[in-house]
Design a protein around this motif. Structure first.
Motif, PDB file in Angstrom:
ATOM      1  N   THR A 210       0.765  -1.321  -0.062  1.00 35.70           N
ATOM      2  CA  THR A 210       0.011  -0.050  -0.087  1.00 35.70           C
ATOM      3  C   THR A 210       0.874   1.314  -0.067  1.00 35.70           C
ATOM      4  OG1 THR A 210      -1.933   1.085   1.274  1.00 35.70           O
ATOM      5  CG2 THR A 210      -0.104  -0.071   2.549  1.00 35.70           C
ATOM      6  N   GLY A 211       0.234   2.456  -0.615  1.00 30.79           N
ATOM      7  CA  GLY A 211       1.007   3.515  -0.642  1.00 30.79           C
ATOM      8  C   GLY A 211       0.080   4.680  -1.004  1.00 30.79           C
ATOM      9  N   ARG A 212       0.381   5.930  -0.857  1.00 29.00           N
ATOM     10  CA  ARG A 212      -0.699   6.857  -1.412  1.00 29.00           C
ATOM     11  C   ARG A 212       0.035   7.918  -2.535  1.00 29.00           C
ATOM     12  NH1 ARG A 212      -5.363   9.921   1.623  1.00 29.00           N
ATOM     13  NH2 ARG A 212      -5.843   9.963  -0.795  1.00 29.00           N
ATOM     14  N   ALA A 219       3.623   0.650  -4.828  1.00 29.87           N
ATOM     15  CA  ALA A 219       2.955  -0.456  -4.155  1.00 29.87           C
ATOM     16  C   ALA A 219       2.419  -1.627  -5.181  1.00 29.87           C
ATOM     17  CB  ALA A 219       1.678   0.102  -3.443  1.00 29.87           C
ATOM     18  N   ARG A 220       2.080  -0.987  -6.411  1.00 31.38           N
ATOM     19  CA  ARG A 220       1.665  -1.859  -7.331  1.00 31.38           C
ATOM     20  C   ARG A 220       2.685  -2.650  -7.894  1.00 31.38           C
ATOM     21  NH1 ARG A 220      -2.789   0.917 -10.917  1.00 31.38           N
ATOM     22  NH2 ARG A 220      -2.556  -0.832 -12.200  1.00 31.38           N
ATOM     23  N   ALA A 236      -2.350  -4.938  -4.086  1.00 32.27           N
ATOM     24  CA  ALA A 236      -2.024  -3.687  -3.927  1.00 32.27           C
ATOM     25  C   ALA A 236      -3.050  -2.661  -3.731  1.00 32.27           C
ATOM     26  CB  ALA A 236      -1.235  -3.249  -4.995  1.00 32.27           C
ATOM     27  N   PHE A 237      -3.086  -1.637  -2.965  1.00 32.92           N
ATOM     28  CA  PHE A 237      -4.061  -0.832  -2.511  1.00 32.92           C
ATOM     29  C   PHE A 237      -3.444   0.633  -2.374  1.00 32.92           C
ATOM     30  CE2 PHE A 237      -5.839  -4.709  -0.843  1.00 32.92           C
ATOM     31  CZ  PHE A 237      -7.027  -4.917  -1.847  1.00 32.92           C
ATOM     32  N   SER A 238      -4.405   1.543  -2.890  1.00 34.42           N
ATOM     33  CA  SER A 238      -3.951   2.759  -2.351  1.00 34.42           C
ATOM     34  C   SER A 238      -4.264   2.902  -0.791  1.00 34.42           C
ATOM     35  CB  SER A 238      -4.715   3.980  -3.084  1.00 34.42           C
ATOM     36  OG  SER A 238      -6.111   4.264  -2.445  1.00 34.42           O
ATOM     37  N   GLY A 239      -3.574   3.518  -0.034  1.00 35.93           N
ATOM     38  CA  GLY A 239      -3.831   3.947   1.291  1.00 35.93           C
ATOM     39  C   GLY A 239      -5.183   4.184   1.631  1.00 35.93           C
ATOM     40  N   PRO A 255       1.014 -10.162   5.962  1.00 32.20           N
ATOM     41  CA  PRO A 255       1.965  -9.203   6.072  1.00 32.20           C
ATOM     42  C   PRO A 255       1.563  -7.916   5.171  1.00 32.20           C
ATOM     43  CG  PRO A 255       2.950 -11.284   5.655  1.00 32.20           C
ATOM     44  CD  PRO A 255       1.475 -11.468   5.654  1.00 32.20           C
ATOM     45  N   VAL A 256       1.989  -6.665   5.590  1.00 32.27           N
ATOM     46  CA  VAL A 256       1.571  -5.430   4.792  1.00 32.27           C
ATOM     47  C   VAL A 256       2.906  -4.528   4.652  1.00 32.27           C
ATOM     48  CG1 VAL A 256       0.246  -3.309   4.689  1.00 32.27           C
ATOM     49  CG2 VAL A 256      -0.499  -5.253   5.834  1.00 32.27           C
ATOM     50  N   LEU A 257       3.405  -4.301   3.420  1.00 31.11           N
ATOM     51  CA  LEU A 257       4.413  -3.450   3.003  1.00 31.11           C
ATOM     52  C   LEU A 257       3.807  -2.057   2.653  1.00 31.11           C
ATOM     53  CD1 LEU A 257       6.196  -5.904   0.780  1.00 31.11           C
ATOM     54  CD2 LEU A 257       6.991  -5.298   2.919  1.00 31.11           C
ATOM     55  N   ALA A 258       4.148  -1.032   3.420  1.00 31.65           N
ATOM     56  CA  ALA A 258       3.661   0.226   3.287  1.00 31.65           C
ATOM     57  C   ALA A 258       4.755   1.061   2.978  1.00 31.65           C
ATOM     58  CB  ALA A 258       2.803   0.511   4.847  1.00 31.65           C
ATOM     59  N   VAL A 259       4.652   2.013   1.973  1.00 34.09           N
ATOM     60  CA  VAL A 259       5.454   2.943   1.596  1.00 34.09           C
ATOM     61  C   VAL A 259       5.046   4.285   2.080  1.00 34.09           C
ATOM     62  CG1 VAL A 259       6.608   3.896  -0.562  1.00 34.09           C
ATOM     63  CG2 VAL A 259       5.560   1.412  -0.913  1.00 34.09           C
ATOM     64  N   VAL A 260       5.700   4.923   2.968  1.00 36.78           N
ATOM     65  CA  VAL A 260       5.457   5.938   3.842  1.00 36.78           C
ATOM     66  C   VAL A 260       6.660   7.043   3.709  1.00 36.78           C
ATOM     67  CG1 VAL A 260       5.086   6.939   5.937  1.00 36.78           C
ATOM     68  CG2 VAL A 260       4.242   4.489   5.537  1.00 36.78           C
ATOM     69  N   GLY A 261       6.665   7.814   2.641  1.00 39.08           N
ATOM     70  CA  GLY A 261       7.651   8.896   2.699  1.00 39.08           C
ATOM     71  C   GLY A 261       7.248  10.218   3.386  1.00 39.08           C
TER      72      GLY A 261
END
Length: 338
Positions: A210-212, A219-220, A236-239, A255-261
């Motif tokens: 996931t990421g926004r 994420a995708r 894969a989902f948008s946040g 498990p969740v992989l979250a892209v957090v900038g």
């Protein structure tokens, strides 16, 4: 795959050299001169994720509405949409898929300015388009695309920022920031955390990414890499979309992989990570402060770096699960669809 991943810093440096940067600037200047009213992207798989990044850039940096073409409407159903005033961009590593070429051909016949972004400047896609950009990634050996993906991202960034500048030339500050990317990519690839994390996910039965904003294409793409190399079902989902229902499936076994900038997209993800924590989900974050750490950069540049540890994770996890990431079952390097 390992060799392809390792070549990405050099690929960034090559695309930023005067020869390639100048060619992209000339295309950007022509696009700016033609003043498109909207942008339509078309791509498949990994290249579609690069196109999604281009869509975010086009809407945010150029203020233009963006759409994603539906190739089957043209190639299967014979539609001939009016593309007058549109910039239609086909993104493809090989440039060899008939449906993408078909979209650009029809778009060009029906009023569009067409552009191919590809690693094969002699491809049918490039020949069908009025303009083309060579992402100059070199021969990619692995079936799972890695270095061509990040080359597409950088080429689209240079193109769109060049269009924004008006004359195709990037501002000095932008050029200076991009010049640091090869070294920053080296730093991101040197971190061993991704390989260590693979053991944690060795027996996972599914996974969520996931990421926004600019992070959503990452994420995708990460989900795709995990599926095609480890055969691990990955969603894969948008946040934002994750909170609109799929959050219900989150639990300690998923498990969740979250892209957090650090930018607006990353800040909005903090609430998503907190909500996942309430569900006791197994969350790993990717970003400047994440478990998979990448250097802090302008949010526009983050996708070029955030994907690197995730590519390494996909490679390491495939090996840990006893799979061959260089020969994914049922896949070929060039996939042709109509």
């Amino acid at each position: 795959m390992s060799a392809d991943i390792a070549e990405q810093p050099a690929g960034f440096a090559r695309l930023l050299e005067d020869e390639h940067a100048g060619a992209i600037a000339a295309v950007a200047a022509e696009v700016a001169r033609r003043r498109p009213r909207n942008v339509v992207f078309v791509g498949r798989g990994t290249s579609d994720h690069a196109a999604l990044y281009g869509a975010y850039l086009s809407e945010i940096r150029l203020g233009l509405p963006v759409a994603s073409a539906s190739p089957s409407a043209i190639t299967l159903y014979g539609a001939r949409p009016d593309f007058t005033g549109s910039l239609v961009i086909g993104v493809s590593q090989s440039g060899g898929s008939a449906d993408l070429t078909g979209v650009l051909s029809v778009a060009r016949e029906n009023g569009a300015l067409t552009l191919a972004v590809t690693n094969n400047p002699e491809s049918q896609l490039a020949k069908a388009a009025e303009l083309s950009i060579d992402v100059a990634a070199g021969h990619e050996r692995a079936v799972a695309a890695t270095k061509t993906y990040t080359a597409e991202l950088l080429a689209l960034l240079m193109l769109i920022e060049g269009v924004r500048a008006g004359d195709g030339r990037l501002p000095e500050q932008e050029r200076a920031a991009l010049a640091k990317l090869p070294q920053l990519a080296e730093e991101a690839l040197a971190d061993p955390a991704a390989g260590e994390l693979a053991q944690r996910y060795r027996f996972a039965s599914s996974l969520v990414t996931t990421g926004r904003g600019y992070a959503y294409p990452t994420a995708r793409e990460a989900a795709l890499k995990l599926m095609e190399t480890s055969y691990l079902p990955a969603l894969a989902f948008s946040g934002a979309d994750l909170l609109h229902g799929p959050l219900a499936m989150a639990d300690p076994d998923v498990p969740v992989l979250a892209v957090v900038g650090d930018g607006p997209g990353g800040k909005s993800m903090r609430d998503v990570v907190a909500r996942l924590g309430e569900r006791r989900a197994d969350v790993v974050t990717i970003g400047p402060a994440g478990e998979l750490r990448v250097p802090a950069v302008d949010e526009r540049y983050s996708p070029l770096l955030d994907i690197l540890p995730l590519q390494k994770l996909a490679l390491s996890l495939a090996l840990a699960r006893g799979e061959d990431p260089d020969a994914p079952r049922g896949l070929k390097k060039v996939t042709t669809t109509l």
